[in-house]
Design an enzyme around this catalytic site. Structure first.
Site, PDB file in Angstrom:
ATOM      1  N   ASN A 131      -6.170  -2.642   1.670  1.00 16.03           N
ATOM      2  CA  ASN A 131      -5.985  -4.254   1.626  1.00 16.03           C
ATOM      3  C   ASN A 131      -7.570  -4.906   1.876  1.00 16.03           C
ATOM      4  OD1 ASN A 131      -3.392  -4.529   1.729  1.00 16.03           O
ATOM      5  ND2 ASN A 131      -3.194  -4.443   3.991  1.00 16.03           N
ATOM      6  N   ARG A 178       0.768  -1.479  -0.065  1.00 16.38           N
ATOM      7  CA  ARG A 178      -0.096   0.140   0.020  1.00 16.38           C
ATOM      8  C   ARG A 178       0.974   1.325  -0.130  1.00 16.38           C
ATOM      9  NH1 ARG A 178      -3.780  -0.547   4.965  1.00 16.38           N
ATOM     10  NH2 ARG A 178      -1.728  -1.532   5.686  1.00 16.38           N
TER      11      ARG A 178
END
Length: 94
Positions: A38, A20
């Site tokens: 996620n 990320r």
């Protein structure tokens, strides 16, 4: 410049490997807007908004990912540009 929006689902070893943060840094360096998060099933979901050619470059970089990641597939859904994204953020897992 063709404005576009791409909704990505990224499969592989992509959680717990700074994916990320990598995606956020990548998007910001390319001037793209959107978000990344996620998913509970182990995938990463992301949205990029901006110039289509720049988004295509970002997708190629996502296949490479950070050093500990291993991307096996990226499902890309091209959508109409909305302009609703003001920056690039990391969202919480859903």
């Amino acid at each position: 410049m063709e404005k576009a929006r791409a909704h990505l689902y990224i499969d592989g070893r992509v959680q717990g490997v700074f994916f990320r943060g990598f995606t956020q840094d990548l998007a910001e360096s390319l001037g793209l807007k959107g978000w990344v998060r996620n998913l509970r099933d182990g995938r990463v979901e992301a949205v990029f908004e901006g110039d289509r050619k720049v988004i295509e470059r970002a997708i190629k970089q996502c296949y490479i990912g950070p050093p500990a990641s291993r991307v096996t597939n990226i499902e890309v859904n091209w959508q109409q540009y909305t302009g609703e994204e003001k920056d690039f953020t990391v969202k919480h897992t859903i």
